[in-house]
Design an enzyme around this catalytic site. Structure first.
Site, mmCIF file in Angstrom:
data_model
loop_
_atom_site.group_PDB
_atom_site.id
_atom_site.type_symbol
_atom_site.label_atom_id
_atom_site.label_comp_id
_atom_site.label_asym_id
_atom_site.label_seq_id
_atom_site.Cartn_x
_atom_site.Cartn_y
_atom_site.Cartn_z
ATOM 1 N N ARG A 25 58.662 33.386 -34.349
ATOM 2 C CA ARG A 25 59.969 33.294 -33.706
ATOM 3 C C ARG A 25 61.018 34.147 -34.425
ATOM 4 O O ARG A 25 62.182 33.770 -34.525
ATOM 5 C CB ARG A 25 60.456 31.835 -33.644
ATOM 6 C CG ARG A 25 59.641 30.946 -32.742
ATOM 7 C CD ARG A 25 59.941 31.292 -31.283
ATOM 8 N NE ARG A 25 59.402 30.290 -30.383
ATOM 9 C CZ ARG A 25 60.089 29.243 -29.937
ATOM 10 N NH1 ARG A 25 61.327 29.066 -30.264
ATOM 11 N NH2 ARG A 25 59.510 28.383 -29.138
ATOM 12 N N ARG A 29 67.395 33.082 -31.301
ATOM 13 C CA ARG A 29 68.836 32.800 -31.218
ATOM 14 C C ARG A 29 69.576 32.765 -32.551
ATOM 15 O O ARG A 29 70.801 32.804 -32.575
ATOM 16 C CB ARG A 29 69.050 31.475 -30.483
ATOM 17 C CG ARG A 29 68.886 31.625 -28.986
ATOM 18 C CD ARG A 29 68.870 30.287 -28.299
ATOM 19 N NE ARG A 29 67.640 29.566 -28.613
ATOM 20 C CZ ARG A 29 67.276 28.417 -28.051
ATOM 21 N NH1 ARG A 29 68.066 27.827 -27.190
ATOM 22 N NH2 ARG A 29 66.137 27.839 -28.362
ATOM 23 N N ARG A 38 70.601 38.547 -24.979
ATOM 24 C CA ARG A 38 70.219 37.404 -24.144
ATOM 25 C C ARG A 38 71.262 37.130 -23.058
ATOM 26 O O ARG A 38 70.918 36.727 -21.945
ATOM 27 C CB ARG A 38 70.022 36.172 -25.038
ATOM 28 C CG ARG A 38 69.691 34.867 -24.340
ATOM 29 C CD ARG A 38 68.322 34.880 -23.725
ATOM 30 N NE ARG A 38 68.081 33.685 -22.923
ATOM 31 C CZ ARG A 38 68.442 33.556 -21.658
ATOM 32 N NH1 ARG A 38 69.074 34.530 -21.024
ATOM 33 N NH2 ARG A 38 68.172 32.439 -20.986
ATOM 34 N N ASP A 75 57.125 34.858 -23.977
ATOM 35 C CA ASP A 75 56.952 33.427 -24.228
ATOM 36 C C ASP A 75 55.536 33.023 -23.846
ATOM 37 O O ASP A 75 54.915 33.653 -22.988
ATOM 38 C CB ASP A 75 57.960 32.595 -23.437
ATOM 39 C CG ASP A 75 58.021 31.177 -23.975
ATOM 40 O OD1 ASP A 75 58.686 30.965 -25.003
ATOM 41 O OD2 ASP A 75 57.359 30.292 -23.403
ATOM 42 N N TYR A 146 51.773 21.617 -21.778
ATOM 43 C CA TYR A 146 53.023 21.922 -21.072
ATOM 44 C C TYR A 146 52.880 21.686 -19.572
ATOM 45 O O TYR A 146 53.783 21.186 -18.911
ATOM 46 C CB TYR A 146 53.461 23.372 -21.321
ATOM 47 C CG TYR A 146 54.386 23.509 -22.504
ATOM 48 C CD1 TYR A 146 55.660 22.945 -22.473
ATOM 49 C CD2 TYR A 146 53.994 24.177 -23.642
ATOM 50 C CE1 TYR A 146 56.506 23.057 -23.564
ATOM 51 C CE2 TYR A 146 54.839 24.292 -24.742
ATOM 52 C CZ TYR A 146 56.092 23.736 -24.692
ATOM 53 O OH TYR A 146 56.926 23.830 -25.763
HETATM 54 O O1 CP3 Z 1 58.093 35.102 -32.329
HETATM 55 C C1 CP3 Z 1 58.873 35.779 -31.649
HETATM 56 O O2 CP3 Z 1 59.994 36.131 -32.050
HETATM 57 C C2 CP3 Z 1 58.404 36.272 -30.288
HETATM 58 C C3 CP3 Z 1 58.872 35.534 -29.156
HETATM 59 C C4 CP3 Z 1 58.419 34.111 -28.859
HETATM 60 C C5 CP3 Z 1 59.234 33.212 -28.118
HETATM 61 N N1 CP3 Z 1 58.486 32.090 -27.875
HETATM 62 C C6 CP3 Z 1 60.600 33.492 -27.686
HETATM 63 C C7 CP3 Z 1 61.443 32.397 -27.191
HETATM 64 C C8 CP3 Z 1 57.199 33.476 -29.106
HETATM 65 C C9 CP3 Z 1 56.004 33.962 -29.902
HETATM 66 C C10 CP3 Z 1 57.261 32.198 -28.460
HETATM 67 C C11 CP3 Z 1 56.129 31.268 -28.433
HETATM 68 C C12 CP3 Z 1 56.341 29.902 -27.974
HETATM 69 N N2 CP3 Z 1 57.090 29.459 -26.895
HETATM 70 C C13 CP3 Z 1 55.687 28.772 -28.523
HETATM 71 C C14 CP3 Z 1 54.712 28.827 -29.670
HETATM 72 C C15 CP3 Z 1 55.390 28.967 -30.973
HETATM 73 C C16 CP3 Z 1 56.019 27.697 -31.476
HETATM 74 O O3 CP3 Z 1 57.196 27.763 -31.824
HETATM 75 O O4 CP3 Z 1 55.308 26.699 -31.562
HETATM 76 C C17 CP3 Z 1 56.104 27.644 -27.797
HETATM 77 C C18 CP3 Z 1 55.685 26.215 -28.042
HETATM 78 C C19 CP3 Z 1 56.966 28.093 -26.755
HETATM 79 C C20 CP3 Z 1 57.607 27.281 -25.675
HETATM 80 C C21 CP3 Z 1 59.076 27.426 -25.731
HETATM 81 N N3 CP3 Z 1 59.732 28.556 -25.283
HETATM 82 C C22 CP3 Z 1 60.044 26.553 -26.300
HETATM 83 C C23 CP3 Z 1 59.749 25.206 -26.902
HETATM 84 C C24 CP3 Z 1 61.298 27.189 -26.174
HETATM 85 C C25 CP3 Z 1 62.640 26.702 -26.677
HETATM 86 C C26 CP3 Z 1 63.460 26.104 -25.594
HETATM 87 C C27 CP3 Z 1 64.890 25.938 -26.048
HETATM 88 O O5 CP3 Z 1 65.761 26.218 -25.224
HETATM 89 O O6 CP3 Z 1 65.105 25.573 -27.218
HETATM 90 C C28 CP3 Z 1 61.084 28.419 -25.530
HETATM 91 C C29 CP3 Z 1 62.101 29.424 -25.176
HETATM 92 C C30 CP3 Z 1 62.153 30.600 -26.080
HETATM 93 N N4 CP3 Z 1 61.061 31.375 -26.356
HETATM 94 C C31 CP3 Z 1 63.305 31.114 -26.745
HETATM 95 C C32 CP3 Z 1 62.855 32.245 -27.446
HETATM 96 C C33 CP3 Z 1 63.689 33.155 -28.283
HETATM 97 C C34 CP3 Z 1 64.722 30.547 -26.672
HETATM 98 C C35 CP3 Z 1 65.288 30.569 -25.277
HETATM 99 C C36 CP3 Z 1 66.557 31.390 -25.099
HETATM 100 O O7 CP3 Z 1 66.833 32.333 -25.858
HETATM 101 O O8 CP3 Z 1 67.289 31.099 -24.127
#
Ligand code: CP3
Length: 338
Positions: A25, A29, A38, A75, A146
């Site tokens: 990650r 943000r 974003r 994602d 999910y």
């Molecule tokens: O690592 C990186 O920087 C690459 C991008 C990446 C994202 N998600 C960007 C993202 C990667 C590798 C993921 C994987 C991901 N997504 C996982 C596995 C990794 C982990 O943390 O366990 C999981 C479980 C997800 C599912 C997911 N997507 C969640 C739980 C969320 C957060 C929701 C929230 O609003 O808090 C996301 C959204 C997401 N994916 C964001 C980012 C930067 C944030 C959303 C936004 O910017 O509006």
């Protein structure tokens, strides 16, 4: 071949000057530059599909943190959409998935429907030849959970009840998703990904028995078939690492990415695998001297001169301080192997 191939050399067990570092990650943000880009798209899925923005965001950690790998911005839920699952992200709530819940309504996965992801890989590689590019996917169980929960969950009750009460359907669903993830990752390798990471983020909620019988066989098969198809190194990240480490070692993954539930140094002494991890992410909320101390403590405990990649035991959180993340990366970069 990227100029900085530290990660690839460390995976091959070759001589390295220092341990490579990247962070799960790393594009997110906690970076004001991420928030700036974003804001250019309303929906998170549209943001993921905007190739130019996704490329810019993927490159931010290389420019601002000088990490040793770029993970493409996307994602794990992205390949579910072409199967007929509606994927949305609700502000302050996280992912929301909608589908009938019936297997017969799932469409056969067509990897070409995620063409924008492969485009992002190609463009990130064109934009920089500095470091390797990591492609990724969710592991079958994490994606299936999910789909069954419809959102992030505290106890994974729906997933567990489905798994126990409808084992036949659960296995069918796991098979369908395993096949989709295999095709999705293969297409990423064909697009030029140098490394592939599989995220099994929710396995920590499982009993040993359920993981072994209903989850592990699919991820083992996925990695096996992926290794038949491509030469790209595969990293398997699994939460609840201490419970499942012996099983994970049996996979053909080149690298095991582990959380802080296990003693990494002891684990590495007893294994031939390459390891990635496992600093507890919450360390980044602590004062600077504690961040440095804990990071150096981990680095000094690594019982090898290669075959290790520094990372956290899980991802960075949105409320973390960029300067502390930078301090962490600088500390790893400054630690030379002698
Ligand atoms: O690592 C990186 O920087 C690459 C991008 C990446 C994202 N998600 C960007 C993202 C990667 C590798 C993921 C994987 C991901 N997504 C996982 C596995 C990794 C982990 O943390 O366990 C999981 C479980 C997800 C599912 C997911 N997507 C969640 C739980 C969320 C957060 C929701 C929230 O609003 O808090 C996301 C959204 C997401 N994916 C964001 C980012 C930067 C944030 C959303 C936004 O910017 O509006």
């Amino acid at each position: 071949m990227p100029k900085n191939d530290l990660i690839l050399r460390s995976i091959r067990g070759e001589r390295i000057e220092r341990f490579p570092v990247w962070l799960m990650r790393q594009a997110g943000r906690y970076m004001k530059e991420y928030r700036h880009f974003r804001a250019m798209e309303d929906s998170f899925m549209d943001f993921c599909k905007n190739v130019d923005l996704a490329v810019k965001v993927s490159l931010l950690p290389l420019e601002l943190l000088r990490v040793d790998a770029v993970i493409i911005f996307s994602d794990i839920l992205v390949p579910l959409e072409p199967m007929g699952v509606k994927v949305e992200f609700v502000e302050g709530e996280g992912p929301k998935l909608t589908w009938s819940g019936k297997l017969k309504d799932l469409k056969k996965y067509d990897p070409s429907e995620n063409a924008y992801v492969y485009e992002i890989i190609k463009k990130v590689k064109e934009a920089q030849q500095e470091v390797p590019v990591i492609g990724f996917a969710g592991a079958p169980f994490t994606l299936v959970s999910y789909m069954l929960e419809g959102k992030s969950s505290r106890d994974f009750r729906k997933t567990k009840l489905f798994m126990w009460e409808r084992e036949f359907d659960f296995k069918n669903l796991m098979e369908r998703i395993t096949e989709a993830v295999l095709q999705y990752l293969t297409a990423q390798a064909q697009a030029g990904a140098d490394i592939l990471q599989i995220f099994d983020s929710w396995t920590s909620f499982l009993s040993r028995n359920d993981y072994e019988e209903l989850v592990f066989p699919y991820v083992e098969e996925l990695i096996h078939r992926l290794k038949e198809k491509t030469d790209v190194p595969v990293i398997y990240f699994f939460k609840g690492s201490s419970s499942f480490i012996d099983l994970a070692q049996k996979t053909e993954a080149d690298v095991l990415s582990v959380d802080w539930s296990l003693d990494l140094s002891l684990t590495m002494l007893n294994s031939d695998k390459v390891f990635q991890g496992n600093l507890e992410p919450s360390v980044l909320y602590a004062k600077e001297d504690i961040i440095k101390f804990k990071t150096l403590e981990l680095l000094r405990s690594i019982p090898r001169r290669s075959g290790y990649i520094f990372n956290l035991g899980h991802g960075l959180a949105p409320d973390m301080d960029f300067n502390k993340v930078k301090l962490l990366v600088d500390t790893v970069r400054g630690y030379t192997i002698n």
